[in-house]
Design a protein around this motif. Structure first.
Motif, mmCIF file in Angstrom:
data_model
loop_
_atom_site.group_PDB
_atom_site.id
_atom_site.type_symbol
_atom_site.label_atom_id
_atom_site.label_comp_id
_atom_site.label_asym_id
_atom_site.label_seq_id
_atom_site.Cartn_x
_atom_site.Cartn_y
_atom_site.Cartn_z
ATOM 1 N N GLY A 1 34.135 37.785 35.275
ATOM 2 C CA GLY A 1 34.728 36.811 36.168
ATOM 3 C C GLY A 1 33.756 36.293 37.210
ATOM 4 O O GLY A 1 32.544 36.299 37.003
ATOM 5 N N ILE A 2 34.284 35.877 38.354
ATOM 6 C CA ILE A 2 33.509 35.198 39.384
ATOM 7 C C ILE A 2 33.375 36.089 40.617
ATOM 8 O O ILE A 2 34.372 36.564 41.154
ATOM 9 C CB ILE A 2 34.175 33.871 39.791
ATOM 10 C CG1 ILE A 2 34.293 32.934 38.576
ATOM 11 C CG2 ILE A 2 33.391 33.192 40.915
ATOM 12 C CD1 ILE A 2 35.036 31.645 38.875
ATOM 13 N N ALA B 1 38.910 29.332 39.279
ATOM 14 C CA ALA B 1 39.103 30.606 38.587
ATOM 15 C C ALA B 1 40.495 30.697 37.995
ATOM 16 O O ALA B 1 40.676 31.122 36.835
ATOM 17 C CB ALA B 1 38.859 31.760 39.558
ATOM 18 N N LEU C 1 40.322 33.295 35.106
ATOM 19 C CA LEU C 1 39.237 34.217 35.393
ATOM 20 C C LEU C 1 39.564 35.056 36.625
ATOM 21 O O LEU C 1 40.014 34.523 37.634
ATOM 22 C CB LEU C 1 37.935 33.459 35.662
ATOM 23 C CG LEU C 1 37.347 32.662 34.510
ATOM 24 C CD1 LEU C 1 36.132 31.889 34.995
ATOM 25 C CD2 LEU C 1 36.969 33.575 33.369
ATOM 26 N N PHE D 1 38.486 37.137 40.030
ATOM 27 C CA PHE D 1 37.457 36.880 41.026
ATOM 28 C C PHE D 1 37.460 38.013 42.045
ATOM 29 O O PHE D 1 38.468 38.680 42.271
ATOM 30 C CB PHE D 1 37.656 35.530 41.720
ATOM 31 C CG PHE D 1 39.042 35.312 42.278
ATOM 32 C CD1 PHE D 1 39.368 35.720 43.566
ATOM 33 C CD2 PHE D 1 40.020 34.708 41.504
ATOM 34 C CE1 PHE D 1 40.633 35.530 44.068
ATOM 35 C CE2 PHE D 1 41.308 34.513 42.005
ATOM 36 C CZ PHE D 1 41.615 34.915 43.285
#
Length: 502
Positions: free
Chosen positions: A117-118, A91, A96, A98
């Motif tokens: 995102g994650i 990430a 990104l 998370f």
């Protein structure tokens, strides 16, 4: 679109599919395509990656409260601690955001700031291992509260957990964590011996009494890392038998019921260690034309609640008195928060709460908020007919035995956790605003009636409009210490979607 289930045999084929242009997530905040092949190769064989459109993805992004929910573009389900490390590092390499999940009962609106995102679901980190000496247990980051209770119970042990069976063990604990046994042992977080934590840069640390951040993990832990496992204290079972008496009153008894609770326990004393006293308000037209007051007196080590506790309430003239006997394992069922009960179902409802801690009941304020609650729940066109008002009165001796400054949890001197739960079917911003206005109106009445100089709220129930001072304590030294630790352990604010410190 599909589920990517990583196994050694299928790794090459699966990662080839992941690399296809139609799953490249080109809409991720303008950052360009994201290829998850590299992450897939670095995860263990039992880890999973779920992409939008798959059953696995849809299941894991669903939440108990459908208000200001986080939005993920992929869900990773680690099978090992190293899988968490690899996901965080990936990430970061892709810039990104998370967000870690387990029980998905967190309803705070700050989660809605996660817009892409994650999502990292810890559901596979579900091991529970009791130490050979029987003094501690190591609990995985994705373990649910009921699993802890049941596993320990079978071994003749128990510890403090959250009361609701379907919430995670660690979610409530990181915010302090109330539980049935807190009168004996303190909060859930007071049981921590050590934690394994993945930091924002993907490095791992063991946090214990020798770590500066140990203080913060016990009350503000959502802000500092991903807890992959925790070692907690456990105890021999003291009492297997429990008794309940449910005493239901009509709304005209509001002042009398809560004045009695004050006189018995709160004005000049505290709730006894062997007793928990909850009450709910809810509208049930089969019982009354207005919301009823359901008092729960729960006592341990007996087969019937002591008349010294129950008879004064009987003298007020309830409309229903219902006793029950059983074991500790029955408490969630008795109070409507077992796995089979509505609070444990994903219904699509919005479930905002507006919590406040109190030292005692102001009966004038109780009447005012009862009238507000009645108007909101019994109107023919109301969307809030299924709302629930919760008054949680736990024994507090074990909580107060620990000094106020010992942990980031700030409200050891308070006796009551109060929160209206305005459950409703979402129907646009106007209805959300209506719930927000009503919930805060109720809370403001209680706050003004309390005589307190600061709004004290339980972070695990928080709506999201409160401040860090309300979540973590208004004392300046608390705020300064938390901000300093945040700067040292999470300088980029990666863990700031759940009740951020700043």
């Amino acid at each position: 679109m599909f589920q990517l289930s990583l196994s050694l045999a299928a790794l090459v084929a699966c990662t080839a599919v992941v690399a296809r242009p139609d799953v490249s997530f080109s809409s991720l905040n303008g950052r360009g395509g994201v290829d998850f092949t590299q992450l897939a190769r670095n995860l263990s064989p039992s880890a999973h990656i779920y992409l939008p459109g798959s059953d696995g993805f849809n299941s894991l992004v669903g939440r108990w409260s459908n208000l200001s929910t986080p939005v993920a573009n992929v869900v990773v389900v680690p099978a090992t601690e190293n899988d968490v490390v690899q996901t965080v590092k990936f990430a970061n390499s892709k810039c990104l955001p998370f967000l870690t999940t387990n029980g998905v009962h967190g309803s705070i609106t700050t989660l809605g700031k996660m817009t892409n995102g994650i999502e990292i679901s810890l559901k596979q980190l579900n091991s529970i291992k009791i130490a050979k000496d029987g003094q501690t247990v190591t609990i995985g980051g994705g373990v649910m509260s009921k699993n802890v209770t049941d596993t320990l119970w079978a071994a003749g042990k128990q510890t403090v957990t959250g009361t609701c069976e379907c919430v995670s063990y660690l979610g409530p604990a990181l915010g302090g964590g109330h539980g049935w046994l807190q009168g004996h042992h303190g909060l859930v977080s007071d049981q921590f011996v050590s934690l394994r934590v993945v930091k924002a840069d993907g490095s791992i640390m063991t946090v214990d009494k020798n770590s500066s951040v140990f203080w913060a993990m016990k009350g503000a832990g959502h802000n500092f890392g991903i807890v992959t496992s925790v070692v907690s204290k456990i105890y021999d079972i003291q009492h297997r038998n429990y008794a309940l008496e449910t005493i239901i009153f009509s709304g005209d008894k509001v002042e009398a019921v809560y004045e009695l609770a004050n006189q018995m326990w709160l004005t000049n004393g505290t709730i006894p260690t062997d007793l928990n006293n909850w009450s709910y308000w809810f509208f049930d037209p089969t019982l009354d034309t207005k919301p009823v007051i359901a008092m729960y007196l729960i006592q341990e080590g007996v087969d019937a609640v002591d008349p010294a506790y129950t008879q004064p309430f009987h003298n007020l003239g309830p409309i229903v008195v219902q006793p029950a006997s059983g074991t500790y394992l029955d408490l969630a069922k008795w109070t409507g928060i077992s796995l089979s009960d509505t609070p444990c179902q994903i219904t699509g409802n919005a479930n905002p709460r507006f919590p406040i801690y109190l030292k005692s009941y102001n009966t004038t304020a109780q009447r005012q908020v009862y009238d507000l609650f009645t108007q909101a729940t019994t109107n023919a066109s109301t969307p809030f007919s299924n709302a629930l008002f919760m008054f949680e009165g736990y024994s507090t001796q074990g909580v107060k035995a620990i000094s106020d400054g010992a942990t980031a949890y700030a409200y050891r001197s308070d006796n009551l956790l109060v929160a209206p739960l305005l459950t409703y079917k979402p129907n646009g911003k106007a209805l959300d605003d209506q719930a927000f206005k009503l919930g805060n109106q109720i809370r403001q009445v209680l706050y003004e009636g309390s005589g307190q100089t600061s709004l004290n709220t339980y972070v695990n129930y928080a709506y999201g409009d409160e401040t860090p001072k309300a979540w973590y304590g208004a004392d300046q030294w608390r705020q300064d210490r938390l901000r300093s630790l945040k700067k040292n352990y999470d300088p980029k604010g990666s863990f700031s979607f759940y009740a951020p410190i700043a």
